[in-house]
Scaffold this motif. Structure first.
Motif, PDB file in Angstrom:
ATOM      1  N   GLN A  51      51.708  49.012  47.542  1.00 49.83           N
ATOM      2  CA  GLN A  51      52.357  48.962  46.666  1.00 49.83           C
ATOM      3  C   GLN A  51      53.503  48.264  46.598  1.00 49.83           C
ATOM      4  O   GLN A  51      54.430  47.559  46.079  1.00 49.83           O
ATOM      5  CB  GLN A  51      52.641  50.037  45.553  1.00 49.83           C
ATOM      6  N   THR A 162      44.772  43.401  48.700  1.00 47.76           N
ATOM      7  CA  THR A 162      44.434  43.003  46.876  1.00 47.76           C
ATOM      8  C   THR A 162      45.595  43.385  46.035  1.00 47.76           C
ATOM      9  O   THR A 162      45.595  42.502  45.358  1.00 47.76           O
ATOM     10  CB  THR A 162      42.812  43.911  46.589  1.00 47.76           C
ATOM     11  N   GLU A 163      46.622  44.012  46.374  1.00 44.89           N
ATOM     12  CA  GLU A 163      47.529  44.576  45.956  1.00 44.89           C
ATOM     13  C   GLU A 163      48.367  43.039  46.596  1.00 44.89           C
ATOM     14  O   GLU A 163      49.007  42.969  44.830  1.00 44.89           O
ATOM     15  CB  GLU A 163      47.959  45.294  46.067  1.00 44.89           C
ATOM     16  N   GLU A 166      47.172  40.150  43.977  1.00 48.55           N
ATOM     17  CA  GLU A 166      47.553  40.206  42.510  1.00 48.55           C
ATOM     18  C   GLU A 166      48.667  40.027  41.909  1.00 48.55           C
ATOM     19  O   GLU A 166      49.187  39.153  41.179  1.00 48.55           O
ATOM     20  CB  GLU A 166      46.688  41.666  42.154  1.00 48.55           C
ATOM     21  N   SER A 167      49.794  40.391  43.536  1.00 44.86           N
ATOM     22  CA  SER A 167      51.112  40.463  42.188  1.00 44.86           C
ATOM     23  C   SER A 167      51.534  39.439  43.001  1.00 44.86           C
ATOM     24  O   SER A 167      52.982  38.814  42.146  1.00 44.86           O
ATOM     25  CB  SER A 167      51.737  41.268  43.628  1.00 44.86           C
ATOM     26  N   LEU A 200      40.645  37.800  43.295  1.00 48.95           N
ATOM     27  CA  LEU A 200      41.513  37.185  43.609  1.00 48.95           C
ATOM     28  C   LEU A 200      42.035  36.231  44.490  1.00 48.95           C
ATOM     29  O   LEU A 200      43.239  35.670  44.814  1.00 48.95           O
ATOM     30  CB  LEU A 200      41.891  38.808  44.026  1.00 48.95           C
ATOM     31  N   GLY A 328      44.003  46.574  43.246  1.00 48.74           N
ATOM     32  CA  GLY A 328      45.243  46.130  42.606  1.00 48.74           C
ATOM     33  C   GLY A 328      45.584  46.834  42.051  1.00 48.74           C
ATOM     34  O   GLY A 328      45.172  48.142  41.452  1.00 48.74           O
ATOM     35  N   ARG A 329      46.766  47.113  40.506  1.00 50.59           N
ATOM     36  CA  ARG A 329      46.700  47.216  39.538  1.00 50.59           C
ATOM     37  C   ARG A 329      45.612  47.435  38.136  1.00 50.59           C
ATOM     38  O   ARG A 329      46.050  48.457  37.677  1.00 50.59           O
ATOM     39  CB  ARG A 329      48.235  47.393  39.069  1.00 50.59           C
TER      40      ARG A 329
END
Length: 392
Positions: A51, A162-163, A166-167, A200, A328-329
């Motif tokens: 994160q 993935t984080e 997505e961000s 994604l 992701g979130r």
């Protein structure tokens, strides 16, 4: 009962912190002294490093505040030497701590030394600082719509890729893995994972091995070169060389060789937990995860308390329970497993899985707080009959 017993815990990650706090509660009516040694005053939530890498800010947890009310003494510094014969730990080459019992909880980190260029041109998630440097570089790359390569298709690589995707939806994210990402999942959970990565926009390169990291690319064993404006390295594990350098028996990777009670086979007054211990169960050696690490800490705290009271130690038992992955979130997949980590049919996906994963990621901090007052447990499974006795 020995009323002047000094326990030194080196390393304040998940396992070292939990061992110190739980042991303090278990020995609160005695004169047992506990000292926790760690280089930084910040408690690092390793489960959330991806994160930070994606540019998110996490809560800053100070170790002295977490320890408040436990009676544990915190010493900030590096454990630079251990003399297991004299039972002494040297901190920052100057301060010497004598111990009766030592808990060795120096965890692992990503190994960048095996592939040329990885140590100089790749980023890691080894600390908030290194993850933060990657986040800063990521912001620069995202501004120009560049390319990021994540090396390694294990849980850390999957969660990071993935984080990031997505961000930073304008980035081109490539995940390079020797094996199929999510290979530890059941077929349906694995299919869900791959659909999420497709959604994604992540390019997955499997069956590939990175042989060199360049400033602006990675080279693969098959001769291909993939452009990379920022490379994140998540594959390969190394442990501190301190145990081996101190004459403590270790395996070929530097993990302390322990018996069925997680005590060093060469120096029984030394207990090893988490990533630092070569823990053998009947289904194989445990690998470094929070899922197995916290139970070793809980067991070790209880065992030390028993030994101090003159009681015998019982063998450690553990079985895996799940494989949680954040995507992701807003997405996640949870694969429930048998004790030996083979997948069961049950799984969670989507919003339910997100809530489950957030509970898992946040539970260690909560457990530390509860453990000041009660004997909070982290052992979900002892593995049933198959693990009644650890492997010899």
């Amino acid at each position: 009962m020995n009323t002047s017993h000094h326990v030194v815990v080196v390393g304040a990650g998940y396992t070292g912190m939990f061992t110190a706090i739980r042991l303090a509660h278990r020995t609160r009516r005695t004169d047992v002294r506990i000292t926790l040694v760690n280089p930084s005053e910040r408690f690092v939530e390793r489960l959330r490093m991806h994160q930070i890498a994606a540019g998110q800010e996490l809560a800053y947890h100070r170790i002295p505040e977490i320890l408040d009310g436990t009676g544990v003494t915190f010493v900030q510094g590096y454990a630079t030497a251990i003399d297991p014969e004299a039972r002494r730990v040297t901190v920052d080459d100057t301060e010497v701590l004598a111990y009766d019992t030592l808990v060795y909880a120096l965890g692992s980190s990503t190994d960048t030394g095996r592939v040329p260029g990885a140590d100089t041109h790749a980023f890691t998630l080894n600390s908030p600082e290194t993850a933060g440097r990657f986040a800063a570089r990521l912001a620069e790359v995202a501004a120009s719509g560049g390319t990021v390569v994540v090396g390694g298709g294990g849980p850390t690589g999957i969660e990071a890729a993935t984080e990031i995707a997505e961000s930073h939806p304008g980035l081109h994210v490539t995940l390079v893995s020797t094996n199929e990402p999510g290979g530890m999942l059941g077929p349906k959970a694995r299919a869900y994972l791959h659909r999420a990565m497709d959604r994604l926009g992540i390019t997955v390169v499997t069956g590939a091995r990175i042989t060199k990291v360049l400033p602006d690319a990675v080279e693969l064993a098959d001769g291909r070169t993939l452009p990379s404006d920022a490379t994140l390295w998540t594959t390969g594990v190394k442990v501190s060389p301190l145990a081996a350098a101190s004459g403590i028996a270790t395996d070929d990777r530097g993990l302390i060789t322990v018996d069925a009670t997680l005590r060093s086979v060469s120096h029984p007054q030394i207990h090893a937990v988490g990533d630092a211990a070569a823990v053998q169960m009947d289904f194989g050696q445990l690998h470094g995860t929070c899922q197995s690490g916290l139970p070793t800490a809980q067991y070790t705290a209880d065992t030390i308390a028993r030994l101090i009271r003159g009681k015998a130690a019982k063998p450690f038992r553990f079985g895996y329970f799940h494989e949680p992955l954040s995507l992701g979130r807003r997405d996640a997949v949870i694969q429930f497993t048998k004790a030996d980590e083979t997948p069961r049919r049950m799984r969670l996906t989507g919003r339910t899985a997100v809530m489950y994963k957030e509970f898992v990621s946040g539970s260690p901090i909560k457990t530390f707080g509860w453990s000041k007052r009660v004997n909070a447990t982290t052992i979900v499974s002892k593995g049933g009959r198959a693990t009644h006795q650890p492997a010899a």
